[in-house]
Design an enzyme around this catalytic site. Structure first.
Site, PDB file in Angstrom:
ATOM      1  N   CYS A  32       0.794  -1.241   0.000  1.00  0.00           N
ATOM      2  CA  CYS A  32       0.000   0.000   0.000  1.00  0.00           C
ATOM      3  C   CYS A  32       0.822   1.285   0.000  1.00  0.00           C
ATOM      4  CB  CYS A  32      -0.934  -0.003   1.206  1.00  0.00           C
ATOM      5  SG  CYS A  32      -2.145  -1.324   1.129  1.00  0.00           S
TER       6      CYS A  32
HETATM    7  N1  LIG Z   1      -2.457  -6.077   1.670  1.00  0.00           N
HETATM    8  C1  LIG Z   1      -2.978  -5.053   2.299  1.00  0.00           C
HETATM    9  O1  LIG Z   1      -2.685  -4.840   3.458  1.00  0.00           O
HETATM   10  C2  LIG Z   1      -3.974  -4.125   1.635  1.00  0.00           C
HETATM   11  C3  LIG Z   1      -4.652  -3.203   2.434  1.00  0.00           C
HETATM   12  C4  LIG Z   1      -5.582  -2.359   1.868  1.00  0.00           C
HETATM   13  C5  LIG Z   1      -5.807  -2.415   0.500  1.00  0.00           C
HETATM   14  N2  LIG Z   1      -5.134  -3.310  -0.284  1.00  0.00           N
HETATM   15  C6  LIG Z   1      -5.440  -3.323  -1.702  1.00  0.00           C
HETATM   16  O2  LIG Z   1      -6.215  -4.473  -2.009  1.00  0.00           O
HETATM   17  C7  LIG Z   1      -5.884  -4.950  -3.309  1.00  0.00           C
HETATM   18  C8  LIG Z   1      -5.467  -6.404  -3.204  1.00  0.00           C
HETATM   19  O3  LIG Z   1      -4.294  -6.472  -2.407  1.00  0.00           O
HETATM   20  P1  LIG Z   1      -3.822  -7.788  -1.692  1.00  0.00           P
HETATM   21  O4  LIG Z   1      -2.837  -7.362  -0.665  1.00  0.00           O
HETATM   22  O5  LIG Z   1      -4.968  -8.621  -1.284  1.00  0.00           O
HETATM   23  O6  LIG Z   1      -3.063  -8.505  -2.904  1.00  0.00           O
HETATM   24  P2  LIG Z   1      -2.581 -10.021  -2.957  1.00  0.00           P
HETATM   25  O7  LIG Z   1      -1.474 -10.062  -3.950  1.00  0.00           O
HETATM   26  O8  LIG Z   1      -2.363 -10.568  -1.591  1.00  0.00           O
HETATM   27  O9  LIG Z   1      -3.846 -10.786  -3.536  1.00  0.00           O
HETATM   28  C9  LIG Z   1      -4.309 -10.607  -4.818  1.00  0.00           C
HETATM   29  C10 LIG Z   1      -4.851 -11.939  -5.292  1.00  0.00           C
HETATM   30  O10 LIG Z   1      -5.407 -11.735  -6.571  1.00  0.00           O
HETATM   31  C11 LIG Z   1      -5.032 -12.810  -7.401  1.00  0.00           C
HETATM   32  N3  LIG Z   1      -5.137 -12.330  -8.763  1.00  0.00           N
HETATM   33  C12 LIG Z   1      -4.242 -11.677  -9.512  1.00  0.00           C
HETATM   34  N4  LIG Z   1      -4.763 -11.399 -10.711  1.00  0.00           N
HETATM   35  C13 LIG Z   1      -6.021 -11.864 -10.707  1.00  0.00           C
HETATM   36  C14 LIG Z   1      -7.061 -11.868 -11.657  1.00  0.00           C
HETATM   37  N5  LIG Z   1      -6.915 -11.299 -12.853  1.00  0.00           N
HETATM   38  N6  LIG Z   1      -8.204 -12.459 -11.300  1.00  0.00           N
HETATM   39  C15 LIG Z   1      -8.348 -13.027 -10.079  1.00  0.00           C
HETATM   40  N7  LIG Z   1      -7.404 -13.064  -9.149  1.00  0.00           N
HETATM   41  C16 LIG Z   1      -6.255 -12.470  -9.463  1.00  0.00           C
HETATM   42  C17 LIG Z   1      -3.656 -13.203  -6.943  1.00  0.00           C
HETATM   43  O11 LIG Z   1      -3.347 -14.551  -7.287  1.00  0.00           O
HETATM   44  C18 LIG Z   1      -3.786 -13.010  -5.435  1.00  0.00           C
HETATM   45  O12 LIG Z   1      -4.236 -14.181  -4.795  1.00  0.00           O
HETATM   46  C19 LIG Z   1      -4.808  -4.022  -3.833  1.00  0.00           C
HETATM   47  O13 LIG Z   1      -5.397  -3.023  -4.604  1.00  0.00           O
HETATM   48  C20 LIG Z   1      -4.232  -3.417  -2.580  1.00  0.00           C
HETATM   49  O14 LIG Z   1      -3.667  -2.137  -2.816  1.00  0.00           O
HETATM   50  C21 LIG Z   1      -4.228  -4.172   0.266  1.00  0.00           C
END
Ligand SMILES: NC(=O)c1ccc[n+]([C@@H]2O[C@H](COP(=O)([O-])OP(=O)(O)OC[C@H]3O[C@@H](n4cnc5c(N)ncnc54)[C@H](O)[C@@H]3O)[C@@H](O)[C@H]2O)c1
Length: 475
Positions: free
Chosen positions: A309
């Site tokens: 983030c």
């Molecule tokens: N990790 C955090 O602490 C956090 C906090 C707030 C917001 N976010 C936001 O949430 C979103 C997701 O982040 P995250 O940390 O969960 O990411 P992550 O990488 O942990 O998870 C993303 C998942 O999506 C899958 N993926 C990738 N491409 C895909 C597709 N085309 N279709 C379906 N699945 C797909 C991946 O295999 C993975 O399992 C981002 O925008 C991030 O900025 C993350």
């Protein structure tokens, strides 16, 4: 309504919402009515696309709230793990995935043709930046197209991925509706046939005091009915839902939260460098300032930003602001200061070794902590990787210890064939210097204090360990 609000602080939100209720009773279509009733009776199926740090705990929260959940991910190993009840995100615990795999209300798939099954689709896919810090919306757009190609009337689609204001209506929905047309799914009117919202995720992996269920959830729809439907759905798994007047407000609020952190961390990182030249301990300064009961909030310096983030999201706004002829000077400056921290740590390490009549070249340097934050195995954007590379470039023999990361993972910009070494007397005595990057609870700081000769401490982890043989240098 079935939605709980804060009764304080959110007066304007309440007013907006009251207006929405009036509009809603006038214009709710049959599709909206049907979905509303499915949500109320918990017969709605929720599809969650992207089962990572955000999607998986969200799936668990809504499942626990009584909804049926169908998870989607492109990574088949995650689906296999879930089927076997194994948690690939260790900090979330095996209980969660055992609970999900044992339930007939949860399943997960790589088959995106099944996207017509859910009534509600929540999109939690990555939003990284490219090499020039430009937004990479490819995952979001691919997902929009996959949803569009299976779209049917009566579906609610909510984007959760962090992004710049305007993405939901300007990028996501057009891509989804274009795919729907191209795949002969028909043409859809948003707010009548399909419903759209943005709801930012505020997950903080590893934090015990707040969970997906207890963190208030902002929800902004493209129209009042979409907002209402999304609020009702989330209310099944989240204790407090906070409606806002548009998708753009919800998108911008998330960016504000992350910019706020990035800028304040940069401020203390700058003060750390300044106070160090004056022989003032920034950690004690922050502790002192924190006694003020109002108008101050402590942020802590460190070896550089990490995670999905804070190092990334502010630059989504920077990029978008340029399109509007605006410059985001605070964000750029904060990024510059925070990105300079690994180099600063390495410089302090070189100086400290020099004081011991040693050079970086040829020294055995043990980096403690590879994850970007304590008590998790998440190494995304971790500053430890850059510190290891900078030290290795200067000729150091670098090893690392991390109780949560046994092998150096594949990273976008870094590749090292390294495994975590044991943290014991022998390892510490063999090291010319120990660089603390992450203060995991599982690390025994007194062992480091007893057996290392020199410690570069970027987290104030050695504070309060009592007597220490090691020379401690804060950086
Ligand atoms: N990790 C955090 O602490 C956090 C906090 C707030 C917001 N976010 C936001 O949430 C979103 C997701 O982040 P995250 O940390 O969960 O990411 P992550 O990488 O942990 O998870 C993303 C998942 O999506 C899958 N993926 C990738 N491409 C895909 C597709 N085309 N279709 C379906 N699945 C797909 C991946 O295999 C993975 O399992 C981002 O925008 C991030 O900025 C993350």
């Amino acid at each position: 309504m079935g939605i709980s609000y804060r009764t304080h602080l959110h007066l304007e939100v309440r007013i907006v919402y009251t207006k929405l209720e009036q509009v809603m009773t006038q214009t709710m279509t049959d599709h909206a009515q049907e979905l509303k009733s499915k949500i109320e009776t918990k017969t709605a199926i929720v599809g969650i696309v992207g089962l990572g740090y955000v999607g998986l705990p969200l799936a668990d929260a809504l499942h626990t709230g009584g909804l049926r959940v169908l998870g989607f991910d492109v990574d088949p190993s995650k689906i296999r793990n879930l089927e076997q009840g194994e948690n690939y995100l260790k900090h979330l615990g095996a209980d969660m995935t055992e609970r999900l795999s044992a339930s007939d209300r949860f399943s997960a798939t790589v088959d995106f043709d099944r996207l017509d099954e859910p009534d509600i689709i929540l999109v939690c896919v990555p939003t990284p930046v490219g090499t020039h810090l430009e937004p990479d919306l490819s995952y979001v757009i691919k997902t929009a197209e996959a949803i569009g190609s299976q779209l049917r009337p009566g579906q609610l689609v909510v984007l959760e991925s962090t992004t710049y204001p305007g993405t939901t209506t300007g990028d996501f929905v057009p891509a989804m509706l274009k795919a729907a047309r191209e795949n002969n799914r028909g043409s859809f009117t948003v707010g009548e046939d399909v419903f759209i919202a943005f709801s930012p995720e505020r997950e903080d992996p590893g934090r015990k005091s707040h969970t997906t269920t207890t963190i208030p959830k902002l929800v902004g729809g493209t129209d009042p009915i979409s907002t209402e439907l999304a609020c009702s759905a989330y209310a099944h798994g989240v204790t407090e839902v906070v409606p806002v007047s548009s998708t753009e407000i919800a998108e911008a609020a998330k960016i504000l939260e992350n910019v706020f952190r990035a800028v304040n961390i940069a401020l203390v990182n700058e003060l750390k460098v300044v106070f160090d030249t004056m022989n003032i301990d920034v950690w004690e300064v922050i502790r002192a300032a924190s006694t003020k009961p109002f108008g101050f909030m402590p942020f802590y310096p460190g070896p550089g930003l990490g995670g999905h983030c804070i190092p990334i999201d502010p630059f989504y706004l920077t990029w978008k602001a340029r399109e509007h002829g605006c410059v985001t000077r605070f964000i750029e400056l904060a990024g510059e200061i925070n990105r300079g921290m690994p180099e600063y740590v390495v410089e302090k390490t070189a100086e400290a070794l020099n004081d011991d009549c040693k050079s970086v070249k040829g020294s055995n340097i043990l980096v403690v902590g590879l994850a970007y934050k304590p008590n998790v195995d998440d190494t995304r954007e971790t500053p430890a990787a850059e510190i290891i590379e900078l030290l290795a470039d200067r000729g150091a023999k670098v090893t690392y210890h991390d109780p949560h990361v046994s092998k150096f993972p594949n990273m976008r910009n870094y590749s090292f064939d390294m495994n975590s070494v044991v943290l014991d007397q022998n390892t510490l005595e063999q090291s010319d210097c120990v660089v603390i990057v992450t203060d995991h609870n599982a690390i025994d700081w007194s062992t480091i204090g007893s057996h290392a000769s020199l410690v570069i401490d970027t987290r104030n982890a050695m504070d309060g360990i009592g007597s220490s043989k090691a020379r401690i240098v804060k950086a």
